[in-house]
Design a protein around this motif. Structure first.
Motif, mmCIF file in Angstrom:
data_model
loop_
_atom_site.group_PDB
_atom_site.id
_atom_site.type_symbol
_atom_site.label_atom_id
_atom_site.label_comp_id
_atom_site.label_asym_id
_atom_site.label_seq_id
_atom_site.Cartn_x
_atom_site.Cartn_y
_atom_site.Cartn_z
ATOM 1 N N ASP A 13 0.812 -1.225 0.000
ATOM 2 C CA ASP A 13 0.000 0.000 0.000
ATOM 3 C C ASP A 13 0.843 1.271 0.000
ATOM 4 N N LEU A 14 2.201 1.109 0.012
ATOM 5 C CA LEU A 14 3.065 2.309 -0.013
ATOM 6 C C LEU A 14 3.519 2.647 -1.433
ATOM 7 N N GLY A 15 2.856 2.174 -2.424
ATOM 8 C CA GLY A 15 3.229 2.459 -3.821
ATOM 9 C C GLY A 15 3.285 3.947 -4.138
ATOM 10 N N PRO A 16 2.305 4.736 -3.810
ATOM 11 C CA PRO A 16 2.368 6.190 -4.096
ATOM 12 C C PRO A 16 3.532 6.858 -3.395
ATOM 13 N N LYS A 17 3.814 6.480 -2.172
ATOM 14 C CA LYS A 17 4.949 7.067 -1.450
ATOM 15 C C LYS A 17 6.248 6.749 -2.161
ATOM 16 N N ARG A 58 27.631 13.237 -1.351
ATOM 17 C CA ARG A 58 27.837 11.900 -1.893
ATOM 18 C C ARG A 58 27.034 10.841 -1.117
ATOM 19 N N SER A 59 26.305 11.280 -0.130
ATOM 20 C CA SER A 59 25.514 10.354 0.688
ATOM 21 C C SER A 59 24.349 9.804 -0.132
ATOM 22 N N GLU A 60 23.906 8.574 0.283
ATOM 23 C CA GLU A 60 22.721 8.002 -0.360
ATOM 24 C C GLU A 60 21.441 8.446 0.319
ATOM 25 N N ASN A 61 21.578 9.168 1.411
ATOM 26 C CA ASN A 61 20.420 9.668 2.147
ATOM 27 C C ASN A 61 19.888 10.894 1.411
ATOM 28 N N LEU A 62 18.650 10.856 1.026
ATOM 29 C CA LEU A 62 18.043 11.936 0.243
ATOM 30 C C LEU A 62 18.028 13.245 1.017
ATOM 31 N N THR A 63 17.743 13.194 2.304
ATOM 32 C CA THR A 63 17.657 14.427 3.092
ATOM 33 C C THR A 63 19.011 15.102 3.184
ATOM 34 N N GLU A 64 20.103 14.252 3.320
ATOM 35 C CA GLU A 64 21.440 14.848 3.373
ATOM 36 C C GLU A 64 21.813 15.450 2.008
ATOM 37 N N GLN A 65 21.419 14.778 0.946
ATOM 38 C CA GLN A 65 21.692 15.326 -0.379
ATOM 39 C C GLN A 65 20.998 16.681 -0.573
ATOM 40 N N PRO A 83 16.755 18.231 6.921
ATOM 41 C CA PRO A 83 15.299 18.417 6.833
ATOM 42 C C PRO A 83 14.562 17.088 6.857
ATOM 43 N N GLY A 84 13.319 17.162 7.226
ATOM 44 C CA GLY A 84 12.470 15.988 7.186
ATOM 45 C C GLY A 84 11.961 15.754 5.775
ATOM 46 N N MET A 85 11.397 14.583 5.546
ATOM 47 C CA MET A 85 10.921 14.245 4.220
ATOM 48 C C MET A 85 9.809 15.182 3.756
ATOM 49 N N ASP A 86 8.996 15.591 4.683
ATOM 50 C CA ASP A 86 7.895 16.466 4.286
ATOM 51 C C ASP A 86 8.364 17.881 3.946
ATOM 52 N N GLU A 87 9.610 18.252 4.359
ATOM 53 C CA GLU A 87 10.142 19.595 4.067
ATOM 54 C C GLU A 87 10.876 19.650 2.721
ATOM 55 N N ILE A 88 11.204 18.475 2.189
ATOM 56 C CA ILE A 88 12.041 18.441 0.979
ATOM 57 C C ILE A 88 11.378 19.137 -0.209
#
Length: 641
Positions: A13-17, A58-65, A83-88
């Motif tokens: 059920d997390l397909g849209p995310k 170079r991190s794989e973490n999206l928030t750090e990128q 930042p949090g995911m909702d702030e990106i």
């Protein structure tokens, strides 16, 4: 992050995310690519190292990128929380807008740089062309094929001419060739040849040689020992009618002017640097020589005042609001002109046909005044003979005499002869040296509609009621023919005195004065007679000088005594019979000579005005009308008691 993806895989059920996360990754990668295109990969790495975000980038973490991307874009060295995911999404939008601004600025800057480079290239090319042209001019001069062709055309034209003008041949070439002006010329030369030369004003009628005398006098003065003039002393000639005062002071050929760099433009190199350039005028051209102003009486009054200042200072000073004495680019000659003025040490010779009273008194006070004489018929004949000699032409007997009847101006006499010479040459057909005959002269008279200058001629026989009075206009005198008739009135005391209206009120007063004197001397009352007094030709009498002539005409008519027609009189008549002083005596004697008068009666009070040379006219001074009656009628008068 790895646990996060595991959770996503374990839950369908997390397909849209998941799709949203993939979209954010692609967006971040796209923004990194844009940033790399803007600054280059190497510069991005260097900037990341300075900001301590290289590891996060170079991190794989999206928030750090995202955090690293934010710091790289905004160049923010301060630490920041991940930042949090909702702030990106919001952060990515902010980064996108900033990058858009950077790209826009970069585009504008690139356009400006391009235009600047183009303009610099254009200026550089122009500069190179100017250098090339300068080198070409230095090596080959200012000439080119077109300018050399035009120069050749001008030189070819200079080699061709019709002939010299007749007036160039007929003009006097030496000061002793000026006719009829021995005393004025001698006075003019003496004032120039003095160790302390004077400014001079020449008065006289037109065509008597004032301009020629001034030019030749300077030439003669140069040759004299102890002359103040060098051999190269200039003679600058200008006509006062052509000189006008410019209130802007931008053009002044007489005194000089300043060419400002903005409005008129000085030389190009001076205009570019904003330097005004003074241009000296004719007074500086005449330095150490003579400035001759013909018709000086027509000179603009303001210009006359400026000229007076130059005569006093012997320099011309210039002013300009653009002049900056501290300007390092100021040429020394311009600085000298502004601070010391232009030299203008010259002798002024002005010529005029105006009366002295019409000339600026300040100019008159600084100048010696010389009066040129009107020319007599004998002078005109001599001028004609001289001109014929210069032309190398023979004259039939009587030619010079006829020309002398039609003019009193030397210039017109020469023109008259030149016209007759042209007709004689045309008739001769160029085969023989022509001879000017009377028919040639009369043809000029008819074609030019000329009339004799002097219409009234004196005679030896006497006439009743007719006499010559004398008048003056400007520098020329003339004879006025005055006549009178008297008849007994129809009744005693009912007579009428008539005088032509055009003669003026002053002449009428002279008639009334004459009536009073006649009654005193003869006992006759003019009211018992019908008396008509006339000035032949309708001439106007502006002054009282015809009073004595009117009296003699009326006396002759009443007494029926003839008056010799070779005499003329001038003088104001008082009611007591005295002959009072009048003006213009030298000119009036000249007018009498013109019409053949042998004797002139003038007031005793004017004896100091009688010239030494009366040109063959016998001048008699009288105190009262009784003396004139004794001279004219050879009899004395006894008043009736």
């Amino acid at each position: 992050m790895k646990g996060f993806f595991e959770k996503i895989k374990g839950k369908t059920d997390l397909g849209p995310k998941f799709r949203e996360l993939e979209q954010l990754k692609r967006q971040v990668n796209a923004l990194y690519n844009v940033l790399s295109d803007l600054y280059g990969s190497d510069k991005i790495v260097l900037r990341a190292g300075k900001l301590n975000v290289l590891k996060m980038m170079r991190s794989e973490n999206l928030t750090e990128q995202v955090l690293a991307l934010k710091k790289l874009v905004f160049e923010d060295p301060t630490p920041d929380t991940v930042p949090g995911m909702d702030e990106i999404p919001a952060i990515l939008d902010e980064i996108g807008e900033e990058l858009a601004d950077i790209i826009a600025r970069r585009t504008v800057e690139d356009d400006l740089d391009k235009k600047i480079n183009e303009r610099m290239q254009q200026r550089h090319e122009e500069y190179v062309r100017e250098i090339k042209m300068q080198i070409i001019k230095e090596n080959t001069g200012p000439e080119n094929a077109q300018t050399l062709k035009k120069l050749a055309i001008l030189e070819k034209l200079d080699q061709k001419n019709l002939t010299r003008r007749a007036l160039d041949v007929l003009r006097p070439a030496a000061i002793d060739q000026i006719v009829g002006q021995e005393r004025p010329v001698r006075s003019l030369l003496s004032k120039l040849a003095s160790p302390f030369p004077q400014h001079i004003i020449l008065y006289g009628p037109p065509g008597v040689g004032k301009t020629t005398a001034a030019r030749l006098a300077l030439e003669a003065a140069r040759a004299l020992p102890n002359s103040p003039f060098n051999q190269d002393a200039p003679f600058i000639e200008v006509n006062g009618t052509t000189l006008r005062w410019d209130p802007r002071e931008s053009t002044n050929p007489l005194l000089g002017s300043v060419h400002d760099p903005i409005y008129q433009g000085a030389r190009r190199d001076l205009a570019d640097s904003g330097i005004p350039e003074p241009k000296p005028g004719l007074v500086t051209d005449a330095h150490t020589g003579v400035l001759f102003i013909d018709e000086v009486g027509e000179l603009d009054p303001i210009l006359q005042s400026k000229l007076l200042k130059v005569l006093e200072d012997k320099r011309v000073f210039f002013e300009s609001s653009y002049y900056d004495p501290a300007d390092a680019n100021l040429p020394r000659y311009i600085k000298k002109l502004f601070e010391e003025g232009a030299p203008a040490d010259f002798i002024l010779i002005g010529a005029t046909t105006r009366e002295p009273e019409e000339i600026n008194p300040a100019i008159r006070s600084r100048c010696a005044e010389i009066y040129f004489e009107p020319l007599t018929p004998a002078d005109i004949r001599e001028i004609v003979y001289q001109a014929a000699g210069r032309l190398g032409v023979s004259l039939q007997e009587g030619v010079a005499e006829v020309i002398a009847e039609y003019t009193i101006e030397g210039r017109k006499a020469v023109n008259f002869l030149a016209d007759a010479y042209a007709i004689a040459c045309y008739k001769a057909g160029g085969n023989n040296q022509p001879v000017i005959v009377l028919d040639d002269v009369y043809e000029v008279i008819q074609v030019s509609r000329l009339t004799p200058y002097t219409c009234r001629k004196a005679g030896g026989e006497g006439e009743v009621g007719r006499i010559f009075g004398l008048g003056v206009s400007g520098y020329l005198g003339s004879a006025l023919e005055i006549e009178a008739m008297a008849f007994p009135a129809g009744r005693k005391g009912g007579g009428v005195i008539r005088f032509n209206e055009t003669a003026g009120s002053m002449a009428k007063d002279s008639v009334f004065n004459a009536a009073s004197v006649l009654r005193k001397l003869t006992g006759r009352d003019l009211h018992d007679y019908d008396v008509h007094v006339n000035v032949v030709g309708g001439g106007r009498i502006d002054g009282p000088s015809a009073g004595v002539a009117i009296f003699l005409a009326v006396y002759s008519a009443l007494e029926n005594r003839s008056i010799p027609q070779d005499i003329a009189v001038t003088g104001e008549l008082s009611i007591q019979g005295r002959v009072k002083a009048v003006g213009g005596v030298p000119e009036k004697i000249y007018g009498a000579k013109q019409c053949g008068v042998k004797t002139v009666y003038v007031p005793w009070e004017n004896q100091k005005d009688v010239p030494t040379d009366t040109r063959g006219v016998n001048v008699v001074t009288v105190v009262s009308v009784e003396e004139i009656i004794e001279h004219v009628f050879k009899t004395s008068i006894q008043p009736d008691n």
